[in-house]
Design an enzyme around this catalytic site. Structure first.
Site, PDB file in Angstrom:
ATOM      1  N   THR A 175      -4.242  -1.226  15.917  1.00 18.93           N
ATOM      2  CA  THR A 175      -4.485  -1.653  14.545  1.00 18.93           C
ATOM      3  C   THR A 175      -4.343  -3.155  14.458  1.00 18.93           C
ATOM      4  OG1 THR A 175      -2.161  -1.497  14.017  1.00 18.93           O
ATOM      5  CG2 THR A 175      -3.487   0.447  13.582  1.00 18.93           C
TER       6      THR A 175
ATOM      7  N   GLU B 172      -6.876   4.085  12.175  1.00 20.42           N
ATOM      8  CA  GLU B 172      -6.196   5.392  12.245  1.00 20.42           C
ATOM      9  C   GLU B 172      -7.099   6.550  11.849  1.00 20.42           C
ATOM     10  OE1 GLU B 172      -5.076   2.639  10.915  1.00 20.42           O
ATOM     11  OE2 GLU B 172      -2.915   2.375  11.161  1.00 20.42           O
TER      12      GLU B 172
ATOM     13  N   LYS C 167       2.352  -8.253  -8.804  1.00 21.15           N
ATOM     14  CA  LYS C 167       3.208  -7.646  -9.824  1.00 21.15           C
ATOM     15  C   LYS C 167       3.617  -8.705 -10.836  1.00 21.15           C
ATOM     16  CE  LYS C 167       6.425  -4.034 -10.410  1.00 21.15           C
ATOM     17  NZ  LYS C 167       7.438  -3.173  -9.889  1.00 21.15           N
TER      18      LYS C 167
ATOM     19  N   TRP D  88       0.844  -4.218 -12.733  1.00 23.04           N
ATOM     20  CA  TRP D  88       0.103  -4.506 -11.506  1.00 23.04           C
ATOM     21  C   TRP D  88      -1.252  -5.151 -11.799  1.00 23.04           C
ATOM     22  CZ3 TRP D  88       2.843  -4.274  -7.279  1.00 23.04           C
ATOM     23  CH2 TRP D  88       3.894  -3.372  -7.181  1.00 23.04           C
TER      24      TRP D  88
HETATM   25  P1  AMP Z   1      -8.400  -1.615  10.151  1.00 26.72           P
HETATM   26  O1  AMP Z   1      -7.521  -0.560  10.683  1.00 26.72           O
HETATM   27  O2  AMP Z   1      -8.238  -2.933  10.785  1.00 26.72           O
HETATM   28  O3  AMP Z   1      -9.839  -1.182  10.144  1.00 26.72           O
HETATM   29  O4  AMP Z   1      -8.003  -1.841   8.634  1.00 26.72           O
HETATM   30  C1  AMP Z   1      -8.002  -0.782   7.712  1.00 26.72           C
HETATM   31  C2  AMP Z   1      -7.841  -1.313   6.326  1.00 26.72           C
HETATM   32  O5  AMP Z   1      -8.987  -2.077   5.941  1.00 26.72           O
HETATM   33  C3  AMP Z   1      -7.745  -0.244   5.276  1.00 26.72           C
HETATM   34  O6  AMP Z   1      -6.448   0.297   5.192  1.00 26.72           O
HETATM   35  C4  AMP Z   1      -8.142  -0.984   4.017  1.00 26.72           C
HETATM   36  O7  AMP Z   1      -7.057  -1.737   3.496  1.00 26.72           O
HETATM   37  C5  AMP Z   1      -9.189  -1.950   4.536  1.00 26.72           C
HETATM   38  N1  AMP Z   1     -10.519  -1.386   4.278  1.00 26.72           N
HETATM   39  C6  AMP Z   1     -11.302  -0.707   5.121  1.00 26.72           C
HETATM   40  N2  AMP Z   1     -12.451  -0.348   4.525  1.00 26.72           N
HETATM   41  C7  AMP Z   1     -12.394  -0.805   3.255  1.00 26.72           C
HETATM   42  C8  AMP Z   1     -13.252  -0.745   2.121  1.00 26.72           C
HETATM   43  N3  AMP Z   1     -14.434  -0.163   2.171  1.00 26.72           N
HETATM   44  N4  AMP Z   1     -12.832  -1.322   0.984  1.00 26.72           N
HETATM   45  C9  AMP Z   1     -11.640  -1.939   0.901  1.00 26.72           C
HETATM   46  N5  AMP Z   1     -10.781  -2.030   1.930  1.00 26.72           N
HETATM   47  C10 AMP Z   1     -11.143  -1.472   3.095  1.00 26.72           C
END
Ligand code: AMP
Length: 551
Positions: free
Chosen positions: A190, A336, A445, A450
């Site tokens: 991640t 994940e 916040k 929020w």
């Molecule tokens: P990663 O594991 O690096 O792909 O990051 C995942 C995170 O990216 C998610 O938990 C979201 O916070 C953000 N994310 C992924 N897709 C979207 C989306 N379509 N809109 C907003 N945030 C997103």
């Protein structure tokens, strides 16, 4: 070759046929022998071959790894751009029983070495042009053998081995090991912003099911008629599964290598008649600018479907791309979740809705794919499906991680009843559509209420003078936190803080508006092109509401 077991104990009469990548590779070679795989290489030349040759070479790689002593479950790292040899590793490593581990070439050397060591990567396959990147962390790692894919050099340096020479020694008679569908096939870490990066190991089964979901007409609908541009990094969540989905149906594949600038991508899309592309919003932003500044240069007969996620594509971007027959299918997911978990493909009854409303829906993260269960949790239990109540989004399903690799201290990311806590805050409509409000740590916040930084950013980016915007929480003596908007203006455009404030005032309550606006030349991005709020917060750590410094 394949393990067939009759499942007598569970009282059904169906075969227990393991869902592994082996039959996908065999089928691709046999049914689509002339299917094209095209790569733009680091020297900007093109490499072209077919699924028949691909199958042959992936098997050679698997045979070579087996001969090198690779044991079931051992990790093979890659440090490569998006191209054919990386795709060979996508199959060659897992069919040999190994776990493919693509390293993120944009991370800090200390972080890459941590990740490679934590994963206990045994072998590495690296592009010659990335040897300088490897040099920065190699001394901290323990790769047993390193194989170099030559693009721009005549020979490999001392201490390394030549990938081509190595796989050419294979006999071509690879014998598949007994693969179980629950065996690990690939792993990604991640882009975690707190603590150490965490590894997710995808199984053969999870990859196959995720790939099948990508072929559904109500998701990306990928078929053998498609040409897929893999614009998301192959080190980020399996390039969103697109290479595996393509192989499953024999779609033509186009890999851009490191040539990710707007002009190269637009040329590639036109020349190769691309019909599906995957990439983060930051890749599409300069593309819209180039299309606007060079009207008529690129022609497109048919609409191209874009799988777009990673961050929310602003509604304004979705609209602008539509004008150029570039249709965003907004997807939400995480490393994940393999990554695709939801997609915003409009439902039939929305066909007659006013345009405004349809765009608003497409800007949401959409509906879960089959087998992906979602729920929104508040401190008082599950949130009602009212499209209003925010809470933490939790997810479970056959391509959702059940734990991190060798990280027992992270157990609390999963609930006792088996859901993964995403850290994203969302609300859910009665029909199951979700809208992400924010990352929980990015919410602002203010006086106990929020404010969503994402909503403010999206609204700002619909202003014609704004290229990109990031909104962060700043400590405030009276309200605990207040929003600060950091804005990049388009070249040659002007907009004052007052003007932007009035513009936002049409959509937001007064207390939700940013207290100040800072104008900068560019915003910081993460290694995979997302706006880096962590870095932005650092840059503005000394912000003083009384004496704004960045105007
Ligand atoms: P990663 O594991 O690096 O792909 O990051 C995942 C995170 O990216 C998610 O938990 C979201 O916070 C953000 N994310 C992924 N897709 C979207 C989306 N379509 N809109 C907003 N945030 C997103």
């Amino acid at each position: 070759m394949l393990l067939l077991l009759y499942n007598l104990a569970s009282m059904n009469t169906m075969m227990d046929y393991p869902l592994t990548l082996a039959p996908v590779l065999e089928r691709a070679g046999m049914l689509f022998p002339n299917g094209q795989i095209i790569s733009r290489l680091p020297d900007r030349s093109f490499h072209r071959y077919t699924y028949r040759e691909f199958r042959e070479r992936a098997r050679r790689l698997a045979e070579s790894l087996t001969a090198a002593g690779l044991q079931c479950g051992e990790r093979v790292a890659t440090l490569m751009w998006n191209h054919y040899a990386h795709f060979e590793a996508y199959f060659g490593v897992p069919i040999a029983g190994g776990i493919l581990h693509p390293l993120n070439l944009r991370l800090h050397p200390n972080e890459v070495s941590y990740i490679a060591n934590h994963a206990q990567d045994r072998f590495l396959i690296v592009d010659d042009v990335l040897l300088p990147v490897l040099e920065k962390f190699k001394a901290q790692t323990n790769f047993e053998r390193i194989f170099v894919v030559r693009h721009c050099s005549d020979r490999v340096p001392e201490g390394f081995e030549d990938y081509e020479e190595w796989i050419s020694k294979a006999t071509g008679d690879f014998q598949y090991p007994d693969l179980r569908e629950t065996d690990g096939a690939s792993m990604c870490f991640t882009s975690g912003t707190t603590g150490n990066p965490k590894g997710v190991v995808y199984s053969h089964r999870s990859i196959i099911l995720h790939s099948l979901a990508g072929t559904m007409a109500d998701s990306m609908g990928v078929s053998q008629r498609d040409t897929i541009l893999v614009g998301s990094s192959m080190f980020h969540a399996n390039a969103w599964g697109l290479p595996y989905t393509a192989a499953l149906v024999g779609a033509k594949l186009v890999f851009p290598g490191p040539n990710l600038d707007a002009e190269s991508l637009l040329n590639l899309m036109e020349d190769e008649h691309v019909t599906v592309a995957g990439a983060v919003p930051t890749i599409w932003l300069p593309i819209t600018e180039m299309l606007a500044s060079q009207k008529g240069r690129w022609k497109r007969e048919h609409t191209l479907r874009i799988m777009c996620g990673g961050t929310a594509p602003p509604e304004a971007l979705i609209r602008t791309l539509d004008e150029h027959k570039l249709h965003i299918i907004h997807a939400w997911g995480m490393t994940e979740t393999s990554p695709a978990a939801t997609m915003s493909v409009l439902r039939p009854h929305m066909d007659d809705w006013p345009e405004e409303q349809r765009y608003a829906m497409r800007a949401r993260q959409g509906w879960p794919l089959p087998f992906v269960d979602l729920r929104i949790m508040t401190p008082h239990g599950e949130a009602p499906h009212d499209g209003q109540t925010p809470g933490e989004l939790e997810v479970r399903g056959p391509w959702v991680a059940g734990s991190y690799f060798n990280a027992p201290e992270t157990r609390d990311r999963w609930t006792k009843d088996g859901w993964f806590r995403t850290g994203d805050v969302a609300s859910m409509e009665p029909d199951g559509c979700i809208k992400l409000v924010d990352r929980s740590k990015d919410l602002i916040k203010s006086g106990g209420e929020w404010i969503s930084s994402v909503d403010l950013e999206n609204a700002l980016m619909s202003h014609p003078a704004v290229r990109e915007a990031g909104v962060i929480a700043m400590p405030h003596p009276k309200w605990q936190e207040r929003p600060l908007a950091v804005v990049v203006l388009r070249d040659g455009q002007q907009a004052s803080a007052e003007e932007l404030r009035t513009f936002l005032g049409q959509k937001f309550a007064k207390w939700q508006l940013p207290d100040d606006f800072a104008f900068v030349k560019e915003l910081p991005h993460t290694s995979i092109g997302k706006l880096s709020k962590v870095e932005l917060r650092k840059q503005f750590a000394n912000w003083d509401w009384q004496t704004p410094q960045h105007r």
